[in-house]
Design an enzyme around this catalytic site. Structure first.
Site, PDB file in Angstrom:
ATOM      1  N   LYS A 192     -71.788 -17.570  -9.154  1.00  0.00           N
ATOM      2  CA  LYS A 192     -72.808 -17.846  -8.129  1.00  0.00           C
ATOM      3  C   LYS A 192     -74.119 -17.173  -8.528  1.00  0.00           C
ATOM      4  CE  LYS A 192     -69.891 -18.826  -4.164  1.00  0.00           C
ATOM      5  NZ  LYS A 192     -69.584 -18.666  -2.738  1.00  0.00           N
TER       6      LYS A 192
ATOM      7  N   ARG B 118     -64.091 -19.833 -11.548  1.00  0.00           N
ATOM      8  CA  ARG B 118     -65.148 -19.246 -10.716  1.00  0.00           C
ATOM      9  C   ARG B 118     -65.051 -17.716 -10.657  1.00  0.00           C
ATOM     10  NH1 ARG B 118     -65.390 -20.856  -5.288  1.00  0.00           N
ATOM     11  NH2 ARG B 118     -67.617 -21.194  -5.164  1.00  0.00           N
TER      12      ARG B 118
ATOM     13  N   GLU C  40     -73.871 -21.199 -10.540  1.00  0.00           N
ATOM     14  CA  GLU C  40     -73.535 -22.065  -9.398  1.00  0.00           C
ATOM     15  C   GLU C  40     -74.570 -21.920  -8.286  1.00  0.00           C
ATOM     16  OE1 GLU C  40     -69.366 -22.021  -8.098  1.00  0.00           O
ATOM     17  OE2 GLU C  40     -70.044 -22.145  -6.026  1.00  0.00           O
TER      18      GLU C  40
ATOM     19  N   TRP D 132     -65.458  -8.785   6.075  1.00  0.00           N
ATOM     20  CA  TRP D 132     -65.999  -9.557   4.953  1.00  0.00           C
ATOM     21  C   TRP D 132     -66.909  -8.775   4.025  1.00  0.00           C
ATOM     22  CZ3 TRP D 132     -63.757 -14.092   4.008  1.00  0.00           C
ATOM     23  CH2 TRP D 132     -63.019 -14.658   5.056  1.00  0.00           C
TER      24      TRP D 132
ATOM     25  N   GLU E  23     -75.212 -24.323   3.718  1.00  0.00           N
ATOM     26  CA  GLU E  23     -74.357 -23.490   4.563  1.00  0.00           C
ATOM     27  C   GLU E  23     -75.143 -22.392   5.292  1.00  0.00           C
ATOM     28  OE1 GLU E  23     -71.164 -21.610   2.445  1.00  0.00           O
ATOM     29  OE2 GLU E  23     -70.482 -20.509   4.206  1.00  0.00           O
TER      30      GLU E  23
ATOM     31  N   LYS F 277     -60.666 -21.706  -8.257  1.00  0.00           N
ATOM     32  CA  LYS F 277     -61.024 -20.538  -7.444  1.00  0.00           C
ATOM     33  C   LYS F 277     -59.741 -19.734  -7.275  1.00  0.00           C
ATOM     34  CE  LYS F 277     -62.524 -19.356  -2.717  1.00  0.00           C
ATOM     35  NZ  LYS F 277     -63.152 -19.852  -1.471  1.00  0.00           N
TER      36      LYS F 277
ATOM     37  N   GLU G   7     -65.542 -29.013   3.675  1.00  0.00           N
ATOM     38  CA  GLU G   7     -65.859 -27.611   3.984  1.00  0.00           C
ATOM     39  C   GLU G   7     -67.352 -27.412   3.751  1.00  0.00           C
ATOM     40  OE1 GLU G   7     -63.021 -24.791   2.752  1.00  0.00           O
ATOM     41  OE2 GLU G   7     -64.346 -23.067   3.028  1.00  0.00           O
ATOM     42  N   ARG G   8     -68.021 -26.915   4.753  1.00  0.00           N
ATOM     43  CA  ARG G   8     -69.474 -26.701   4.713  1.00  0.00           C
ATOM     44  C   ARG G   8     -70.229 -28.005   4.470  1.00  0.00           C
ATOM     45  NH1 ARG G   8     -68.408 -22.210   7.246  1.00  0.00           N
ATOM     46  NH2 ARG G   8     -67.233 -20.719   6.015  1.00  0.00           N
TER      47      ARG G   8
ATOM     48  N   GLU H   8     -60.674 -15.223  -1.128  1.00  0.00           N
ATOM     49  CA  GLU H   8     -60.608 -15.778   0.225  1.00  0.00           C
ATOM     50  C   GLU H   8     -59.288 -16.506   0.487  1.00  0.00           C
ATOM     51  OE1 GLU H   8     -64.303 -18.042   0.448  1.00  0.00           O
ATOM     52  OE2 GLU H   8     -65.374 -16.220   1.019  1.00  0.00           O
TER      53      GLU H   8
ATOM     54  N   ARG I  14     -69.490  -5.024  -1.670  1.00  0.00           N
ATOM     55  CA  ARG I  14     -69.026  -6.351  -2.121  1.00  0.00           C
ATOM     56  C   ARG I  14     -69.926  -6.928  -3.217  1.00  0.00           C
ATOM     57  NH1 ARG I  14     -68.423 -11.760   1.690  1.00  0.00           N
ATOM     58  NH2 ARG I  14     -69.144 -13.193   0.092  1.00  0.00           N
TER      59      ARG I  14
ATOM     60  N   ASP J 134     -73.470 -14.520  -1.533  1.00  0.00           N
ATOM     61  CA  ASP J 134     -72.911 -15.832  -1.211  1.00  0.00           C
ATOM     62  C   ASP J 134     -73.992 -16.779  -0.683  1.00  0.00           C
ATOM     63  OD1 ASP J 134     -71.169 -17.850  -0.724  1.00  0.00           O
ATOM     64  OD2 ASP J 134     -70.226 -16.945   1.024  1.00  0.00           O
TER      65      ASP J 134
HETATM   66  C1  GCV Z   1     -65.150 -23.101  -0.453  1.00  0.00           C
HETATM   67  C2  GCV Z   1     -68.222 -19.100   1.118  1.00  0.00           C
HETATM   68  C3  GCV Z   1     -67.986 -20.233   2.068  1.00  0.00           C
HETATM   69  C4  GCV Z   1     -66.610 -20.847   1.872  1.00  0.00           C
HETATM   70  C5  GCV Z   1     -66.462 -21.273   0.409  1.00  0.00           C
HETATM   71  C6  GCV Z   1     -66.673 -20.040  -0.462  1.00  0.00           C
HETATM   72  C7  GCV Z   1     -66.588 -20.352  -1.946  1.00  0.00           C
HETATM   73  O1  GCV Z   1     -67.426 -18.019   1.449  1.00  0.00           O
HETATM   74  O2  GCV Z   1     -68.159 -19.791   3.375  1.00  0.00           O
HETATM   75  O3  GCV Z   1     -66.502 -21.950   2.728  1.00  0.00           O
HETATM   76  O4  GCV Z   1     -65.194 -21.836   0.176  1.00  0.00           O
HETATM   77  O5  GCV Z   1     -67.961 -19.514  -0.205  1.00  0.00           O
HETATM   78  O6  GCV Z   1     -67.635 -20.462  -2.565  1.00  0.00           O
HETATM   79  O7  GCV Z   1     -65.493 -20.468  -2.469  1.00  0.00           O
END
Ligand code: GCV
Length: 694
Positions: free
Chosen positions: A372, A331, A399, A556, A405, A294, A172-173, A298, A348, A377
């Site tokens: 984060k 997280r 983080e 979102w 990304e 997590k 992912e990413r 999402e 958000r 994000d």
């Molecule tokens: C792993 C963003 C990314 C998702 C990622 C998420 C996260 O939304 O687009 O791909 O998911 O962050 O940090 O959990």
């Protein structure tokens, strides 16, 4: 002693695969001094992890000298008068009665060089290994000579790299090929390549590695007996390099793999299931760092499903891990991603603080919250999250995202240590800058309770199966930079770039040119991206390239609300109140559009296009200017790279050139779409009459 031919010819033949561990350097120390390694390892029979790490340190020193400097050294445990002496500080005392300078905490080392002796001493086995890598790096950079004395220890004990790898082999990413760990639904890997990876990570001090995606889904089965033997084998590859595994687990595992009808953290069935499961996992991997989670984010399951808090959820897992000294890394990326864009009261950016600040002090000692660095994000520019400094009774870590990304996906060059340097230098308003908070807790054993310390860093990896590991060869600098920053958060981007370029491109002009390109890349990217911290003008889903209103009417929660006269979200006390999550003195700065740092101006304010910025020009004109400049700077980066055509192996030159060309296409798209969008809204032309497509 043998010296490699390429060194004799003075030709530094950069190999992408080798990253910052290149060969072809000249060692500025006498060959006789380097030819004998007298290592503690020589006499140690197999006594577990420490012995394995010490042995690896000695092997890395021997092999590093040969590969990187063409020096063939003999490794032994025999005492002697001259050569390189390698071991823990305690060994120097026992064996030679030698008391070394005070080194500091775990992972630290001392390097001392005299005419006939090199001492590399660690506080512990890992410190000895880190000392070897630092010695080799400094030798390559020409910074070791007789009389050198270097003593260092890492600022934080938790220096983690998180992979978002799926068990299917995708990432992912991920922008650098498939997974290094998984393929077709199982842990499948090239063991030799993983050793090389472990070496790279250890060489910059990374000591915690999660191998599977935090969106756990199909990799939920990694903690079953079907997969644990392979995961344990991976742990075994990283162990001698001082890197411990962390596993991402699915909060809903009791249901998904356990067959229970609930994962409620306050239901004794779920808690008992996790206890048993932790015991099983630790049977296979006794030194596992713990679980990474997590939850309620999402689409992932979490305690909210059962009306419980995140402290309830994290503490349940912490209790299961506690008998094994494991840690639950939890997280804070928790927000509601089912918004209605019509609701202007919702923000958000408030989510992490609103969810976690009220829980401060309610987490078990072996929980670490992972936050984060910004409230949104991983955008190219965001303010630092208000949680840093605000959490005083809970261990936590910051983080970052090395994988690009939102910062160009390893097509565009974007040297991230610039951004991280700004984060480190940010004054939280609680009497410390971020870099001063780092390491204020978490001393000693990883499971020690620091209660409030920002005790580590974590970052999402940018690596994959591509031969150069990172897709864009120059993106290796971001991985290197992250490791170095964990080690020493006071290191600036310029210093990191200098080190990385010297280690990757050797002494001489090439490294200087690459450094200029690297350093130009983040400012350029920031300029042609979404203006002044307004964020999220990207193509939905894949997040590469501009789509000015791509997220404007989505669920979102990331809106810029640009109209004919104004743009931005008012996050001051008069707006969503987000700025009130900072201490009053900081909030006052953010609240005042004249004092607010301009790179986050539109994060905090809704402003008219005729708002005058510090340079006296309007906001609109500044948007035009930065977008023209960003493109021009990307063009200059390409032109500079083209001057290196004859200085580099053709494949290296071509692959970077091809990416810089694609970057220019992207920068042009950003420039023109952003400028046209605002021109169409305002009908105000560029002061300088540059081309804007109407
Ligand atoms: C792993 C963003 C990314 C998702 C990622 C998420 C996260 O939304 O687009 O791909 O998911 O962050 O940090 O959990």
């Amino acid at each position: 002693m043998t010296i490699s031919m390429r060194f004799l010819k003075g030709y530094f033949h950069m190999k992408e695969y080798d990253c910052w561990l290149q060969g072809g350097f000249k060692a500025a120390l006498k060959a006789e001094l380097l030819a004998a390694i007298r290592a503690e390892e020589g006499g140690v029979p197999d006594k577990g992890t420490d012995a394995a790490i010490l042995r690896q340190a000695a092997v890395e020193l021997r092999d590093g000298l040969l590969k990187r400097f063409g020096v063939r050294a003999v490794l032994s445990g025999e005492p002697g008068e001259s050569g390189i002496f390698l071991g823990r500080a305690s060994w120097f005392l026992e064996r030679y009665g030698e008391r070394l300078p005070e080194i500091g905490g775990p992972g630290g080392f001392h390097i001392g060089v005299s005419e006939d002796r090199v001492v590399i001493a660690g506080t512990d086995a890992a410190g000895t290994l880190y000392g070897v890598f630092r010695f080799l790096a400094l030798l390559a950079l020409g910074e070791i000579k007789p009389g050198s004395a270097i003593t260092e220890s890492p600022a934080v004990s938790f220096r983690a790299l998180n992979h978002w790898d799926n068990i299917e082999g995708t990432i992912e990413r991920g922008y650098a090929g498939g997974s290094l760990f998984f393929k077709d639904g199982e842990a499948r890997y090239d063991a030799e390549r993983l050793c090389d990876y472990a070496r790279l990570l250890a060489s910059v001090g990374i000591n915690v590695l999660s191998i599977n995606n935090v969106n756990v889904r199909t990799s939920s089965k990694l903690i079953t007996e079907d997969c644990l033997p392979q995961v344990a084998a991976i742990a075994g590859i990283f162990r001698p390099y001082g890197v411990r595994l962390l596993l991402s687990v699915n909060f809903s595992s009791p249901e998904v793999i356990g067959g229970l009808d609930t994962s409620d953290p306050l239901d004794p069935k779920a808690a008992a299931w996790w206890k048993e499961r932790a015991a099983l996992v630790y049977r296979y991997i006794p030194d596992l760092w713990g679980f990474l989670v997590k939850a309620d984010s999402e689409g992932e399951g979490g305690p909210f499903q059962y009306g419980r808090t995140h402290a309830d959820g994290a503490n349940m897992l912490a209790a299961a891990l506690q008998p094994f000294k494991g840690e639950c890394v939890w997280r804070c990326f928790v927000y509601d991603c089912a918004q209605d864009w019509r609701n202007t009261a919702f923000d958000r950016a408030r989510a992490a603080y609103d969810h976690f600040k009220p829980l401060d002090g309610q987490f078990a000692d072996n929980v670490i919250l992972q936050i984060k660095h910004g409230p949104y994000d991983f955008q190219v520019r965001e303010p630092v999250s208000p949680l840093f400094g605000a959490l005083t009774k809970t261990r936590h870590t910051m983080e970052f995202q090395i994988t690009q990304e939102y910062t160009g996906q390893q097509i565009d060059l974007c040297f991230l240590p610039w951004m991280w340097q700004d984060v480190m230098a940010y004054d939280t308003g609680y009497g410390a800058k971020v870099r001063e908070l780092l390491g204020s807790g978490g001393k000693g054993s990883p499971s020690a309770s620091a209660r409030g310390g920002l005790e580590g860093l974590a970052a999402v990896a940018n690596t994959g199966l591509d031969n150069n590991w990172t897709g864009h060869t120059l993106a290796q600098a971001n991985l290197y930079g992250y490791g170095r920053l964990c080690w020493n958060p006071a290191l600036g981007a310029e210093e990191i770039a200098r080190e990385w370029c010297g280690l990757t491109f050797g002494p001489g002009k090439t490294a200087r040119v690459v450094r200029e390109i690297l350093l130009a890349s983040y400012p350029a990217y920031q300029k042609y991206n979404a203006p002044f911290g307004v964020c999220f003008m990207v193509e939905p889903r894949h997040h590469y390239g501009p789509s000015i209103e791509g997220y404007e009417f989505s669920r979102w929660g990331t809106y810029h609300r640009a109209g004919r006269e104004a743009i931005g979200v008012d996050r001051t006390g008069k707006g969503t109140g987000y700025s009130g999550q900072y201490p009053p003195a900081i909030a006052a700065v953010f609240d005042d559009p004249k004092r607010c740092p301009e790179d986050v101006l539109l994060f905090f304010h809704r402003l008219r296009y005729d708002f005058r910025m510090k340079n006296g020009k309007t906001l609109l004109q500044n948007i035009y200017d930065t977008h023209f400049e960003g493109y021009d700077e990307a063009e200059a980066m390409l032109a500079k790279w083209q001057t290196l055509e004859n200085a580099l192996p053709a494949a290296v030159y071509q692959s970077v050139r091809e990416r810089l060309e694609r970057q220019l296409v992207n920068a042009r798209e950003w420039r023109d779409q952003v400028n046209t969008y605002f021109y169409r809204h305002t009908l105000i032309p560029d002061e300088q009459g540059r081309k804007i497509y109407a």
